[in-house]
Enzyme design. Sequence first.
Site, PDB file in Angstrom:
ATOM      1  N   LEU A 134       6.150   2.634 -29.690  1.00 55.69           N
ATOM      2  CA  LEU A 134       6.821   3.509 -28.723  1.00 55.69           C
ATOM      3  C   LEU A 134       8.202   2.940 -28.375  1.00 55.69           C
ATOM      4  CD1 LEU A 134       6.865   5.730 -26.496  1.00 55.69           C
ATOM      5  CD2 LEU A 134       5.595   4.180 -25.035  1.00 55.69           C
ATOM      6  N   GLU A 136      11.811   1.280 -27.976  1.00 55.92           N
ATOM      7  CA  GLU A 136      13.019   1.238 -28.819  1.00 55.92           C
ATOM      8  C   GLU A 136      14.049   0.357 -28.134  1.00 55.92           C
ATOM      9  OE1 GLU A 136      14.280   5.319 -29.202  1.00 55.92           O
ATOM     10  OE2 GLU A 136      12.413   5.876 -30.249  1.00 55.92           O
ATOM     11  N   PRO A 137      15.059  -0.090 -28.883  1.00 57.08           N
ATOM     12  CA  PRO A 137      16.099  -0.902 -28.233  1.00 57.08           C
ATOM     13  C   PRO A 137      16.718  -0.173 -27.028  1.00 57.08           C
ATOM     14  CG  PRO A 137      16.314  -1.045 -30.612  1.00 57.08           C
ATOM     15  CD  PRO A 137      15.233  -0.036 -30.345  1.00 57.08           C
ATOM     16  N   GLY A 138      16.805   1.159 -27.075  1.00 58.43           N
ATOM     17  CA  GLY A 138      17.427   1.900 -25.974  1.00 58.43           C
ATOM     18  C   GLY A 138      16.439   2.501 -24.989  1.00 58.43           C
ATOM     19  N   GLY A 140      12.538   1.587 -23.157  1.00 58.53           N
ATOM     20  CA  GLY A 140      11.285   0.833 -23.040  1.00 58.53           C
ATOM     21  C   GLY A 140      10.471   1.393 -21.896  1.00 58.53           C
ATOM     22  N   THR A 167       3.911  -4.993 -31.516  1.00 61.98           N
ATOM     23  CA  THR A 167       2.883  -5.990 -31.812  1.00 61.98           C
ATOM     24  C   THR A 167       2.199  -5.644 -33.137  1.00 61.98           C
ATOM     25  OG1 THR A 167       2.570  -6.392 -29.469  1.00 61.98           O
ATOM     26  CG2 THR A 167       0.782  -7.098 -30.920  1.00 61.98           C
ATOM     27  N   GLY A 252      -5.002   1.086 -22.028  1.00 60.33           N
ATOM     28  CA  GLY A 252      -4.428  -0.224 -22.379  1.00 60.33           C
ATOM     29  C   GLY A 252      -4.178  -1.073 -21.146  1.00 60.33           C
ATOM     30  N   GLU A 373       3.467  -2.853 -21.313  1.00 61.26           N
ATOM     31  CA  GLU A 373       2.619  -1.725 -20.870  1.00 61.26           C
ATOM     32  C   GLU A 373       2.959  -1.310 -19.433  1.00 61.26           C
ATOM     33  OE1 GLU A 373      -1.198  -1.144 -22.369  1.00 61.26           O
ATOM     34  OE2 GLU A 373      -0.954  -2.544 -24.020  1.00 61.26           O
ATOM     35  N   SER A 376       6.228  -4.023 -13.588  1.00 61.41           N
ATOM     36  CA  SER A 376       5.690  -3.835 -12.229  1.00 61.41           C
ATOM     37  C   SER A 376       6.465  -2.781 -11.438  1.00 61.41           C
ATOM     38  CB  SER A 376       5.754  -5.172 -11.461  1.00 61.41           C
ATOM     39  OG  SER A 376       4.905  -6.107 -12.064  1.00 61.41           O
TER      40      SER A 376
HETATM   41  C1  LIG Z   1       5.035  -9.429 -26.172  1.00 62.94           C
HETATM   42  C2  LIG Z   1       5.366  -7.959 -26.143  1.00 62.94           C
HETATM   43  C3  LIG Z   1       4.568  -7.061 -26.848  1.00 62.94           C
HETATM   44  C4  LIG Z   1       4.884  -5.691 -26.864  1.00 62.94           C
HETATM   45  N1  LIG Z   1       4.142  -4.836 -27.643  1.00 62.94           N
HETATM   46  C5  LIG Z   1       4.533  -3.534 -27.749  1.00 62.94           C
HETATM   47  C6  LIG Z   1       3.876  -2.633 -28.664  1.00 62.94           C
HETATM   48  O1  LIG Z   1       2.941  -3.017 -29.388  1.00 62.94           O
HETATM   49  N2  LIG Z   1       4.319  -1.349 -28.740  1.00 62.94           N
HETATM   50  C7  LIG Z   1       5.355  -0.884 -27.990  1.00 62.94           C
HETATM   51  O2  LIG Z   1       5.705   0.294 -28.115  1.00 62.94           O
HETATM   52  N3  LIG Z   1       6.003  -1.713 -27.115  1.00 62.94           N
HETATM   53  C8  LIG Z   1       5.627  -3.020 -26.992  1.00 62.94           C
HETATM   54  N4  LIG Z   1       6.290  -3.866 -26.139  1.00 62.94           N
HETATM   55  C9  LIG Z   1       7.378  -3.344 -25.322  1.00 62.94           C
HETATM   56  C10 LIG Z   1       7.060  -3.279 -23.833  1.00 62.94           C
HETATM   57  O3  LIG Z   1       6.121  -2.282 -23.574  1.00 62.94           O
HETATM   58  C11 LIG Z   1       8.410  -3.080 -23.121  1.00 62.94           C
HETATM   59  O4  LIG Z   1       9.090  -4.314 -23.182  1.00 62.94           O
HETATM   60  C12 LIG Z   1       8.249  -2.595 -21.682  1.00 62.94           C
HETATM   61  O5  LIG Z   1       7.790  -1.269 -21.639  1.00 62.94           O
HETATM   62  C13 LIG Z   1       9.588  -2.663 -20.928  1.00 62.94           C
HETATM   63  O6  LIG Z   1      10.609  -2.042 -21.650  1.00 62.94           O
HETATM   64  P1  LIG Z   1      11.989  -2.818 -21.892  1.00 62.94           P
HETATM   65  O7  LIG Z   1      11.676  -4.177 -22.404  1.00 62.94           O
HETATM   66  O8  LIG Z   1      12.872  -1.976 -22.714  1.00 62.94           O
HETATM   67  O9  LIG Z   1      12.610  -2.996 -20.446  1.00 62.94           O
HETATM   68  P2  LIG Z   1      13.611  -1.961 -19.698  1.00 62.94           P
HETATM   69  O10 LIG Z   1      13.103  -0.583 -19.812  1.00 62.94           O
HETATM   70  O11 LIG Z   1      14.992  -2.245 -20.175  1.00 62.94           O
HETATM   71  O12 LIG Z   1      13.469  -2.480 -18.197  1.00 62.94           O
HETATM   72  C14 LIG Z   1      13.944  -3.792 -17.848  1.00 62.94           C
HETATM   73  C15 LIG Z   1      13.531  -4.098 -16.423  1.00 62.94           C
HETATM   74  O13 LIG Z   1      14.226  -3.197 -15.555  1.00 62.94           O
HETATM   75  C16 LIG Z   1      13.438  -2.885 -14.421  1.00 62.94           C
HETATM   76  N5  LIG Z   1      13.302  -1.416 -14.368  1.00 62.94           N
HETATM   77  C17 LIG Z   1      13.297  -0.520 -15.389  1.00 62.94           C
HETATM   78  N6  LIG Z   1      13.173   0.726 -14.935  1.00 62.94           N
HETATM   79  C18 LIG Z   1      13.059   0.644 -13.576  1.00 62.94           C
HETATM   80  C19 LIG Z   1      12.882   1.581 -12.519  1.00 62.94           C
HETATM   81  N7  LIG Z   1      12.734   2.896 -12.755  1.00 62.94           N
HETATM   82  N8  LIG Z   1      12.817   1.116 -11.239  1.00 62.94           N
HETATM   83  C20 LIG Z   1      12.919  -0.223 -10.989  1.00 62.94           C
HETATM   84  N9  LIG Z   1      13.101  -1.153 -11.929  1.00 62.94           N
HETATM   85  C21 LIG Z   1      13.150  -0.738 -13.217  1.00 62.94           C
HETATM   86  C22 LIG Z   1      12.094  -3.599 -14.630  1.00 62.94           C
HETATM   87  O14 LIG Z   1      12.131  -4.809 -13.914  1.00 62.94           O
HETATM   88  C23 LIG Z   1      12.066  -3.882 -16.127  1.00 62.94           C
HETATM   89  O15 LIG Z   1      11.274  -5.029 -16.449  1.00 62.94           O
HETATM   90  C24 LIG Z   1       5.990  -5.228 -26.108  1.00 62.94           C
HETATM   91  C25 LIG Z   1       6.778  -6.138 -25.390  1.00 62.94           C
HETATM   92  C26 LIG Z   1       6.494  -7.483 -25.416  1.00 62.94           C
HETATM   93  C27 LIG Z   1       7.402  -8.432 -24.678  1.00 62.94           C
END
Ligand SMILES: Cc1cc2nc3c(=O)[nH]c(=O)nc-3n(C[C@H](O)[C@H](O)[C@H](O)COP(=O)(O)OP(=O)(O)OC[C@H]3O[C@@H](n4cnc5c(N)ncnc54)[C@H](O)[C@@H]3O)c2cc1C
Length: 399
Positions: A134, A136-138, A140, A167, A252, A373, A376
């Site tokens: 799910l 993407e770099p842009g 999460g 993962t 999950g 997933e 917080s």
């Molecule tokens: C070890 C690991 C395993 C993973 N496995 C998978 C996988 O198997 N499949 C998959 O699809 N993804 C996977 N992920 C991705 C993971 O689900 C995402 O990292 C997560 O959803 C957060 O997205 P992001 O890293 O892009 O953070 P961003 O969306 O950039 O958010 C960064 C931070 O901004 C803050 N933030 C964001 N939005 C808000 C808001 N609305 N209000 C307040 N604060 C906010 C939060 O503090 C957040 O942590 C994995 C990540 C890790 C590190």
Amino acid sequence: MRAAQLARSATLALRRPPDDLAGVTRRLVQEVLTPAAVAVDEAGTVPDDLRRRLADLGYFGLRIPERYGGSGLDLVPYLGVVRELARTNLAFQELTEENNGIGSAALVIAGSEEQRARWLGPMACGEAVGAFALTEPGAGADAAGITTRATPSGDGFLLNGTKHFITHGALADVVTVVARVGDAADRSAGVTLFLVTPDNPGFAVGRVQAMMGYRASHQAELRFDDAYVDRRDVVGQVGEGFTIAMQTLDTGRLTVAADCLGAGEELLDRTLAYAGERRTFGKRLVEHGQVREMLARSAMELLAVERALFALAARVDAGEPLRSGSAAVKLLASEVVGRVADRAMQVHGGLGYTVEAEIERFYRDVRVLRIAEGPSEVLRNSIARAEAASARSRRETLL
Ligand SMILES: Cc1cc2nc3c(=O)[nH]c(=O)nc-3n(C[C@H](O)[C@H](O)[C@H](O)COP(=O)(O)OP(=O)(O)OC[C@H]3O[C@@H](n4cnc5c(N)ncnc54)[C@H](O)[C@@H]3O)c2cc1C
């Protein structure tokens, strides 16, 4: 994995899980997995013999329905197993979790009979590895912001885009990819799930992304460049993908909460043992009031997680839909285990900061559980939204 291998493994029948599955898992953890936990972290991989052992014991198919070769466990017994596995190296739990959880869930929820027959048997045996893509770099936390496109072409779709942090993405035999069809104004409309296999010429695994923890469980970048996916590999209906993906993550999150509980309990046990022996200022650590307070807080918070998690899971097993409860339980559990790990390190003093005491490994591993997933902050937003909606509907019922 070659087609012939998959066909062979699909015919293997898994043994029924023993009645005391949690007890059997506890012994496996004590006798086999815990002694290997440090080496697995250092090597950055789970050795084939341990993987095989977990597969032979049926751990890859615990949640996969029986008619596809799994054990079809309800949530309560399944989470009991997760809790035990999480007491060792979280990578063991992650290894089996993909096939039991996000790697297979979309197929279990909405897959066609043909898709289920093709993939669930091999996944249940541990012969095929599933992954769920799910993020993407842009996009999460804001999952509806994905930009990976699926454009209709002939009898299928062409996928273009990049996923990351996936993962098992580099070793998966089948990836459930979340992509967008069309340009609907509603960001979740058009989102669709596709099954992609590594033999697809437009699909490439990019770099494996080194992480702070979970070192024996790999995350990778996945690229789709005109990757053709036949219509038969669409999971559910076109446009249904967002709902299915959110249902996948809801369950999950309960697994993540069980990870937090098991890891937290292990940390507390180790801290209690250390505090009972180590002496400072003429007393055992456990006799110092401030240390007792840390121990008591950890015990109290873990008890709250256990009660909340298993109460919710029992309601789901009885047929209640899983709504914002999973976000609340995951939020509670991941924040609790963060505090428990921090206190464990504090009570162990300098020893806690060394690699040999293994507290630092748990500390590194559990940190991501407040991010993956659903971070917080995002979970708090969705809990508040769900509570507000439920309060509104209660008021309307009264009027
Ligand atoms: C070890 C690991 C395993 C993973 N496995 C998978 C996988 O198997 N499949 C998959 O699809 N993804 C996977 N992920 C991705 C993971 O689900 C995402 O990292 C997560 O959803 C957060 O997205 P992001 O890293 O892009 O953070 P961003 O969306 O950039 O958010 C960064 C931070 O901004 C803050 N933030 C964001 N939005 C808000 C808001 N609305 N209000 C307040 N604060 C906010 C939060 O503090 C957040 O942590 C994995 C990540 C890790 C590190």
